[in-house]
Design an enzyme around this catalytic site. Structure first.
Site, PDB file in Angstrom:
ATOM      1  N   ASP A 231       0.830  -1.200   0.000  1.00  0.00           N
ATOM      2  CA  ASP A 231       0.000   0.000   0.000  1.00  0.00           C
ATOM      3  C   ASP A 231       0.873   1.263   0.000  1.00  0.00           C
ATOM      4  O   ASP A 231       1.853   1.343   0.753  1.00  0.00           O
ATOM      5  CB  ASP A 231      -0.856  -0.034   1.283  1.00  0.00           C
ATOM      6  CG  ASP A 231      -1.929   1.041   1.300  1.00  0.00           C
ATOM      7  OD1 ASP A 231      -2.787   1.015   0.419  1.00  0.00           O
ATOM      8  OD2 ASP A 231      -1.895   1.890   2.216  1.00  0.00           O
ATOM      9  N   GLU A 296       1.658  -0.592  -5.077  1.00  0.00           N
ATOM     10  CA  GLU A 296       0.630   0.407  -5.359  1.00  0.00           C
ATOM     11  C   GLU A 296       1.347   1.743  -5.288  1.00  0.00           C
ATOM     12  O   GLU A 296       1.709   2.198  -4.208  1.00  0.00           O
ATOM     13  CB  GLU A 296      -0.495   0.376  -4.320  1.00  0.00           C
ATOM     14  CG  GLU A 296      -1.610   1.340  -4.704  1.00  0.00           C
ATOM     15  CD  GLU A 296      -2.150   2.217  -3.581  1.00  0.00           C
ATOM     16  OE1 GLU A 296      -3.227   2.776  -3.751  1.00  0.00           O
ATOM     17  OE2 GLU A 296      -1.485   2.375  -2.538  1.00  0.00           O
TER      18      GLU A 296
HETATM   19  C1  NOJ Z   1      -4.450   2.945  -0.876  1.00  0.00           C
HETATM   20  C2  NOJ Z   1      -5.560   1.997  -0.596  1.00  0.00           C
HETATM   21  O1  NOJ Z   1      -5.870   1.281  -1.748  1.00  0.00           O
HETATM   22  C3  NOJ Z   1      -6.714   2.835  -0.097  1.00  0.00           C
HETATM   23  O2  NOJ Z   1      -7.897   2.105  -0.011  1.00  0.00           O
HETATM   24  C4  NOJ Z   1      -6.316   3.436   1.229  1.00  0.00           C
HETATM   25  O3  NOJ Z   1      -7.346   4.302   1.662  1.00  0.00           O
HETATM   26  C5  NOJ Z   1      -5.024   4.222   1.112  1.00  0.00           C
HETATM   27  N1  NOJ Z   1      -4.024   3.537   0.360  1.00  0.00           N
HETATM   28  C6  NOJ Z   1      -4.451   4.512   2.464  1.00  0.00           C
HETATM   29  O4  NOJ Z   1      -3.946   3.347   3.029  1.00  0.00           O
END
Ligand code: NOJ
Ligand code: MG
Length: 580
Positions: A231, A296
């Site tokens: 993440d 991500e």
């Molecule tokens: C990316 C995640 O996919 C999202 O759902 C989340 O709110 C943020 N990162 C913060 O962790």
């Protein structure tokens, strides 16, 4: 070995053949645990529910699943606020349930990727509680980013950064007046949270933070997971001195500012993050069979993204540039060619994606007047997507995606053609973005609604009691898998056939060339498989359609029956083979 091919414009579109690592062409299905299947009837999806429905994924024909976080969490950001990285939240089950889920998936031949949230913890994490209690200057505070405020009395935030979810990225804490035991009265330091107040950012320059996450990696690797989706992988390291940067960043698309006039963001995509991923890769590489890391990272260019998948770093990075591309053959072509070129440069596969838990579902996004990234959620009072057009285009872009070399990610329910829920009452919204933008943005709840399994069951089979943490739209009933299975032309059957053909033909490892077509609404590609078979992939985004060359036979069409009259209509993708 490669099959190099060059498009008429001179863009290299070749891909390597012959590698054996499963992740290079894997189709990965994202499970959003709270909305997939509810085993215990409390209206919140859980691990036993997931385990009971894994057959669906095996039958669909995917290679792996990625689960959004199921760790202990107060759920202020749906589990992306982790209070204990080594425990399962009681809403979702137990560690034993997680192990049972992993075992069942493996028995079905499915790999399991779990989510890792290293940029921030929950404010309920032991470390953060200890940091608050210990006070300024303590080693406990050094695990996070605490700073004194600006202004005469420290009443202003330490810098001008904004939270991705809206509002300022800093929250001020109270300090004890003096010795422990006395009142919490004095206005104190501020802590950084690039997301919600409940998600304090960790300080990755602190070796203790690094050691802790290496241990967390091993904890889950030892439980048999096949990898991690990381993440906010581009956020861990912040520029020295935390310099001001007034611009706003959005989920998935990033800051989208003009690099000519705006300085690089000091909180995103700092070169220092790569050293962290190299150290993680070294840990993963001590495990067998292979374990993978998926970034991500919403960064500005394909080249910056490719840095995350260099040979000694991560294996994959979501291609959000493809996701935000408007419905235009020319723009899709550019996005595909650029992504392939950038990842090929570092020897990595491209990782295609159209939907996830952070964006409007592509069956709705592509039915909006303006296609592209789309808004952060849709209110009932907003202009509504054209459902039929959106679904036709969603099916078309999915067939295009599944023909491309590399790996592809699917989001739960897209195989059913689920639309976004665009009529949620504000009172049920849970996404912190709704509150933090003071209701300006609907937020992401509309793509997170529990999915249907059976048309005639309570909560469409999501939960045995009929409970559902968000209400499901009536349209979900007829889209349940039991109404689509075996039905010719159904979206579920299109996905099943596409995944079977993709696997049988080896499309995920094919070489790709572009066919010259004069019509700007047409993208025509030819995939050449490792054994020399050719599959033509034609996507038409508008206009009058594309006439299939004589002798081409249609393998699969995103619009039922398309191509049988020799034409690919608008908003359609067709896979075809030469007749001889
Ligand atoms: C990316 C995640 O996919 C999202 O759902 C989340 O709110 C943020 N990162 C913060 O962790
Ligand atoms: Mg439950």
């Amino acid at each position: 070995m490669t099959t190099p091919t060059t498009s008429p414009e001179g863009l290299e579109l070749s891909r390597p053949h012959g590698t054996t690592d499963w992740w290079r062409d894997a189709v990965v299905y994202q499970v959003y645990p709270r909305s997939f299947a509810d085993g215990d009837g409390d209206g919140i999806g859980d691990l036993p529910g997931i385990t009971s429905r894994l057959d669906h994924l095996a039958d669909l024909g995917v290679d792996a699943l990625w689960l959004s976080p199921f760790y202990r969490s107060p759920q202020k950001d749906a589990g992306y606020d982790v209070a204990d990285y080594r425990d399962v939240d009681p809403r979702f089950g137990t560690i034993a349930d997680a192990e049972a889920m992993i075992d069942r998936a493996h028995a079905l031949g499915l790999k399991v990727i779990v989510d890792l949230v290293p940029n921030h913890t929950s404010d309920q994490h032991d470390w953060f509680r200890a940091a608050l209690a210990a006070g300024p200057g303590s080693p406990e505070r050094d695990r996070y980013i605490f700073r004194p405020g600006r202004g005469t009395n420290g009443e202003l935030p330490p810098n001008d950064w904004g939270s991705v979810f809206g509002g300022v990225a800093w929250t001020r804490v109270s300090e004890r007046a003096d010795a422990p035991g006395s009142a919490w009265a004095r206005d104190g330091e501020w802590y950084l949270h690039l997301f919600d107040t409940s998600q304090p950012d960790l300080d990755w320059s602190n070796p203790e933070v690094r050691t802790e996450f290496e241990s967390i990696l091993r904890f889950w690797l030892d439980r048999g997971v096949d990898g991690f989706r990381v993440d906010v992988a581009h956020g861990l390291v912040k520029a020295d001195g935390l310099p001001d940067w007034q611009w706003h960043s959005e989920m998935v698309s990033g800051s989208a500012v003009d690099p000519e006039t705006v300085p690089p963001a000091p909180m995103w995509d700092q070169d220092g993050v790569h050293e962290i991923y190299r150290s993680w890769r070294a840990i993963l590489d001590t495990y067998s069979p292979v374990r993978v890391l998926v970034a991500e990272a919403w960064v500005d260019t394909d080249e910056r993204l490719a840095n995350y998948v260099r040979p000694d770093e991560m294996h994959q990075a979501f291609n959000f540039h493809f996701l935000v591309t408007p419905w235009s053959a020319g723009e899709l072509r550019t996005a595909i060619a650029r992504s392939l070129a950038a990842t090929e440069f570092v020897g990595a596969p491209t990782t295609w994606v159209q939907s996830n838990h952070d964006v409007v579902r592509h069956a709705s996004r592509l039915g909006l007047a303006e296609t592209g990234k789309g808004p952060n959620g849709i209110f009932a009072t907003d202009a509504q997507p054209d459902a039929d057009l959106g679904l036709a285009r969603a099916r078309a872009v999915t067939l295009l995606m599944l023909a491309l070399p590399g790996s592809a990610y699917l989001y739960q329910g897209e195989e059913l053609g689920l639309p976004e829920h665009t009529a949620l009452p504000d009172a049920v919204r849970e996404d912190p973005a709704f509150a933090r933008t003071k209701g300006k943005e609907a937020g992401r709840d509309g793509c997170r609604v529990p999915i249907p399994w059976e048309s005639d069951a309570p909560a469409y089979g999501f939960s045995p009691t009929g409970r559902s943490w968000l209400p499901q739209p009536a349209a979900y009933g007829e889209l349940a898998p039991d109404s689509q299975r075996g039905v010719e032309g159904a979206t579920l059957e299109m996905y099943r056939t596409a995944l079977r053909l993709r696997r049988e033909l080896g499309l995920g490892r094919a070489g790709l060339a572009e066919l010259p077509v004069a019509d700007e609404n047409v993208l025509a590609l030819t995939a050449t498989t490792a054994d020399g078979r050719k599959v033509h992939v034609v996507t038409v985004t508008g206009g009058t359609g594309f006439e299939l060359p004589a002798g081409w036979g249609v393998l699969l069409a995103s619009t039922p029956g398309a191509g049988s009259d020799g034409r690919v209509p608008a908003d359609c993708t067709v896979w075809a083979v030469d007749g001889d």
